[in-house]
Design a protein around this motif. Sequence first.
Motif, PDB file in Angstrom:
ATOM      1  N   SER A   1       0.845  -1.194   0.000  1.00  0.00           N
ATOM      2  CA  SER A   1       0.000   0.000   0.000  1.00  0.00           C
ATOM      3  C   SER A   1       0.880   1.244   0.000  1.00  0.00           C
ATOM      4  CB  SER A   1      -0.901   0.007   1.233  1.00  0.00           C
ATOM      5  OG  SER A   1      -0.116   0.190   2.404  1.00  0.00           O
ATOM      6  N   PRO A   2       0.354   2.410  -0.402  1.00  0.00           N
ATOM      7  CA  PRO A   2       1.165   3.644  -0.386  1.00  0.00           C
ATOM      8  C   PRO A   2       1.753   3.935   0.992  1.00  0.00           C
ATOM      9  CG  PRO A   2      -0.852   3.995  -1.622  1.00  0.00           C
ATOM     10  CD  PRO A   2      -0.973   2.634  -0.989  1.00  0.00           C
ATOM     11  N   GLU A   3       0.951   3.681   2.048  1.00  0.00           N
ATOM     12  CA  GLU A   3       1.429   3.935   3.410  1.00  0.00           C
ATOM     13  C   GLU A   3       2.592   3.015   3.765  1.00  0.00           C
ATOM     14  OE1 GLU A   3      -2.703   5.107   2.812  1.00  0.00           O
ATOM     15  OE2 GLU A   3      -1.746   3.143   2.692  1.00  0.00           O
ATOM     16  N   GLN A   4       2.492   1.748   3.382  1.00  0.00           N
ATOM     17  CA  GLN A   4       3.574   0.801   3.659  1.00  0.00           C
ATOM     18  C   GLN A   4       4.824   1.131   2.860  1.00  0.00           C
ATOM     19  OE1 GLN A   4       1.349  -2.737   2.631  1.00  0.00           O
ATOM     20  NE2 GLN A   4       1.189  -3.375   4.784  1.00  0.00           N
ATOM     21  N   ARG A   5       4.644   1.599   1.624  1.00  0.00           N
ATOM     22  CA  ARG A   5       5.804   1.964   0.803  1.00  0.00           C
ATOM     23  C   ARG A   5       6.568   3.127   1.433  1.00  0.00           C
ATOM     24  NH1 ARG A   5       2.329   2.110  -3.783  1.00  0.00           N
ATOM     25  NH2 ARG A   5       3.075   4.202  -4.293  1.00  0.00           N
ATOM     26  N   LEU A   6       5.832   4.137   1.921  1.00  0.00           N
ATOM     27  CA  LEU A   6       6.496   5.288   2.536  1.00  0.00           C
ATOM     28  C   LEU A   6       7.226   4.868   3.805  1.00  0.00           C
ATOM     29  CD1 LEU A   6       7.099   8.280   2.701  1.00  0.00           C
ATOM     30  CD2 LEU A   6       4.908   8.618   3.862  1.00  0.00           C
ATOM     31  N   ARG A   7       6.573   4.090   4.651  1.00  0.00           N
ATOM     32  CA  ARG A   7       7.199   3.651   5.911  1.00  0.00           C
ATOM     33  C   ARG A   7       8.442   2.819   5.639  1.00  0.00           C
ATOM     34  NH1 ARG A   7       7.650  -1.549   7.501  1.00  0.00           N
ATOM     35  NH2 ARG A   7       5.436  -1.904   7.119  1.00  0.00           N
ATOM     36  N   THR A   8       8.369   1.882   4.694  1.00  0.00           N
ATOM     37  CA  THR A   8       9.510   1.029   4.377  1.00  0.00           C
ATOM     38  C   THR A   8      10.652   1.827   3.774  1.00  0.00           C
ATOM     39  OG1 THR A   8       7.913  -0.739   3.903  1.00  0.00           O
ATOM     40  CG2 THR A   8      10.183  -1.113   3.239  1.00  0.00           C
ATOM     41  N   ALA A   9      10.325   2.798   2.932  1.00  0.00           N
ATOM     42  CA  ALA A   9      11.362   3.648   2.331  1.00  0.00           C
ATOM     43  C   ALA A   9      12.081   4.465   3.395  1.00  0.00           C
ATOM     44  CB  ALA A   9      10.742   4.572   1.295  1.00  0.00           C
ATOM     45  N   LEU A  10      11.331   5.008   4.349  1.00  0.00           N
ATOM     46  CA  LEU A  10      11.954   5.783   5.423  1.00  0.00           C
ATOM     47  C   LEU A  10      12.885   4.907   6.259  1.00  0.00           C
ATOM     48  CD1 LEU A  10       8.915   7.958   6.626  1.00  0.00           C
ATOM     49  CD2 LEU A  10      10.864   8.695   5.258  1.00  0.00           C
ATOM     50  N   GLU A  11      12.467   3.671   6.530  1.00  0.00           N
ATOM     51  CA  GLU A  11      13.321   2.747   7.278  1.00  0.00           C
ATOM     52  C   GLU A  11      14.611   2.459   6.520  1.00  0.00           C
ATOM     53  OE1 GLU A  11      10.991  -0.716   7.982  1.00  0.00           O
ATOM     54  OE2 GLU A  11       9.944   0.124   9.715  1.00  0.00           O
ATOM     55  N   GLU A  12      14.483   2.260   5.203  1.00  0.00           N
ATOM     56  CA  GLU A  12      15.654   1.922   4.399  1.00  0.00           C
ATOM     57  C   GLU A  12      16.612   3.110   4.268  1.00  0.00           C
ATOM     58  OE1 GLU A  12      16.504   0.131  -0.069  1.00  0.00           O
ATOM     59  OE2 GLU A  12      14.704  -0.480   1.023  1.00  0.00           O
ATOM     60  N   LEU A  13      16.064   4.322   4.258  1.00  0.00           N
ATOM     61  CA  LEU A  13      16.912   5.510   4.112  1.00  0.00           C
ATOM     62  C   LEU A  13      17.679   5.837   5.384  1.00  0.00           C
ATOM     63  CD1 LEU A  13      14.623   7.836   1.981  1.00  0.00           C
ATOM     64  CD2 LEU A  13      16.812   6.849   1.305  1.00  0.00           C
TER      65      LEU A  13
ATOM     66  N   LEU B   1       3.031   4.851  10.085  1.00  0.00           N
ATOM     67  CA  LEU B   1       4.229   5.577  10.525  1.00  0.00           C
ATOM     68  C   LEU B   1       4.480   5.405  12.020  1.00  0.00           C
ATOM     69  CD1 LEU B   1       3.972   8.933   8.519  1.00  0.00           C
ATOM     70  CD2 LEU B   1       5.369   6.935   8.018  1.00  0.00           C
ATOM     71  N   GLN B   2       3.440   5.089  12.761  1.00  0.00           N
ATOM     72  CA  GLN B   2       3.602   4.920  14.208  1.00  0.00           C
ATOM     73  C   GLN B   2       4.556   3.781  14.532  1.00  0.00           C
ATOM     74  OE1 GLN B   2       0.061   5.424  16.667  1.00  0.00           O
ATOM     75  NE2 GLN B   2       0.700   3.677  17.892  1.00  0.00           N
ATOM     76  N   SER B   3       4.666   2.799  13.638  1.00  0.00           N
ATOM     77  CA  SER B   3       5.573   1.679  13.882  1.00  0.00           C
ATOM     78  C   SER B   3       7.034   2.111  13.850  1.00  0.00           C
ATOM     79  CB  SER B   3       5.339   0.573  12.845  1.00  0.00           C
ATOM     80  OG  SER B   3       5.700   1.020  11.552  1.00  0.00           O
ATOM     81  N   LEU B   4       7.294   3.328  13.355  1.00  0.00           N
ATOM     82  CA  LEU B   4       8.664   3.826  13.360  1.00  0.00           C
ATOM     83  C   LEU B   4       9.113   4.246  14.753  1.00  0.00           C
ATOM     84  CD1 LEU B   4       8.558   6.088  10.170  1.00  0.00           C
ATOM     85  CD2 LEU B   4       9.698   3.890  10.381  1.00  0.00           C
TER      86      LEU B   4
END
Length: 522
Positions: A52-64, A90-93
Motif C-alpha cells: 500500500s502507499p502507506e507501507q511503501r512510505l514507511r519502508t522507504a523511510l526505514e531503508e533511508l 508511521l507509528q511503527s517507526l
Amino acid sequence: MSHLPRLLKITSVAAKYRLHQLSPLTARSWVIRSVMAIVGLPWTGNAARHLSPEQRLRTALEELGPIYIKFGQLLSTRRDFLPHALADELQSLQDRVPGFTSPAITTIVETALESPWQNHFNHINPEALASASIAQVHEATLLSGEHVVIKVLRPGINETIRQDIVVLKWLARLIERYVPDGRRLRPREVIADYEHVILGELNLMAEGANTTLLRRNFEHSPLLYVPRVYWDVSRDGMLVTERINGIPVSDVVQLQAKQVDLRKLAETGVEIFFTQVFEHSFFHADMHPGNIFVDPADPQNPRYIAIDCAIIGSLSNEDQQYLARNLLAIFKRDYRKVAELHVECGWVPKTTKVVEFEAAMRTVCEPIFEKPLKDISFGYLLIQLFRTAGRFNMEVQPSLVLLQKTLLNVEGLGRQLYPELDLWQTALPFLERWNRRRMKPSFLWRELKNNAPDWVEQFPHLPQLVLNSLNQHEKVQTLSDTLQTVIDQQRQLEKRRRRRSRRLLTLLVVAGLLFVFLYFTQ
C-alpha cells in the motif's frame, strides 16, 4: 561531490518504492516521472511495489535511515493532519525499527567498559528490547539484581547522519534557488536546526545528564516518573538506565482495558508540558509516543513515564516571562499587548510599527477564534503567530522553535488519547496561576534573596566600576573629540579642494576665452 553516492541512494530508494506517486505535485511532473522510471528499472518486478502507499512510505523511510525515520516519527503524532491509515503505519517507526545484530551487544559493552561484561552484569539479553532511528536498547540485570536497560548507538551512525546532513543542505540550496517561494520556506535554517537536534542525540552522556535533571525536577510529583541513570556502568556510546514497566501511551485499547481515565491522562500531559516550560524552564522536547508510557496503578490519576531525554529545550527567564504574557494576551485577544511584548522583548526590531503589527496579528487570529476553543489547534495558532512575526523580521528563536514542535507533539498526543481535549481550558488556568504567583510579595522577596549574594559580592567593587565607567566615558569622549577633529579637518580639506576646483575652472574659462579672442583677431 562527496554526497553524490548518498544522493543516488535516496533517488534509488524513492524510485524503488515509487514515492513520487504519493504527491500530486511530483506525480504530474513528466521530468520526475521519467527520471524515476529510468532509475526504477532494476526494481520493475519488486514485491515492494505491491504494498500500500502507506507501507511503501514507511519502508522507504526505514531503508533511508535515521534522519528520515525521525521525520516519520514526527508525522505520526499528527493524526489531526494525516489520514488514519498513514498515521498507523508511521507509528511503527517509534520503536519497531529493524535492529542490528553486529557487533553483538556484549562486545559493545566490553569495549565500552574495558572489561568482561560479567564483571558488571548478571545477564544481558542479546535480542533488542526496542530499536529506534539512532540507537537500540537491550534488557539486562546488574550484579545487584536490579533490572536495567542498556542503550547503545547504531554502528556507523555518525557518518551516515553527517552524509545525510550534507545532502539535505545541498537540496535546501536547490530549493531556495529554483523552487517558487523557496526562500520564504527558509530550508537552510530548517536543516541547520534539525542538524543541531539530531547530532545532540548522538551524545548519550548528555542524555544521561538530561535524564537525571528531569528526574530530580519531578522527584516527588504524581504526574511524571523518570528512570534512574546508573552512572557507574555508563560510558560514551552506552547509557544504562532503570528498566521501567508501563503501557505505551499509544496503546489506547490496553489503557481502556485498565480503565484509565483518558481525559485525565490527556490533561495531565498538557499540565506536565506547561510545568516543564514555566516552572522548570527545562522540557522534554521529543515527546512522541515511543518515548512515553503510562503507569496504570491508579487509573483515575494515571502517571506518565518518560524515557529518551536526548532532546531537551530550555528558555531564558526573559523568554519564559514574555512567552507567558504573550499567551495570556492571545487568550484575551489583546493583540496590541502581543505586538508591544514582541517589540519589548526584542523578538522583532524596535523600529516595528506596533499598530501595523497589531493589525496583522488580529487578521491572523480572529478567523481562528471564530471556532469553538476545543476545535482550535493551540500549536497551529502558535505557528501562525510566528509566521506573522516573521513578516516583521522576527529573528529565529531556536528555543521557541523547539517549544513549538514540542507543543505540536503534546497536542497531537493528547487528542489521540481524548479527541475532545480542550488544551485552552487546561492551559489558561495554569498560566494565570503562574502569573499571579510572580506578582506575590513572597516571590519578589525570594528573587531578592536569590540575587542578594551577587549584589553583596559586587558591592566592594562598585567604586572601581564607577571609576572604570568614568574612564571609559572619558575615552569615549576623547575618541569622539578625535573623530570630530578628523571630521573638521576633512571639511577644511573639502573646502580647499572646492576652492582649487573653482580657481582651476575659472582659469580654464579665461584661457578658453583668451584662445577664442586670439583666434578671431588674427
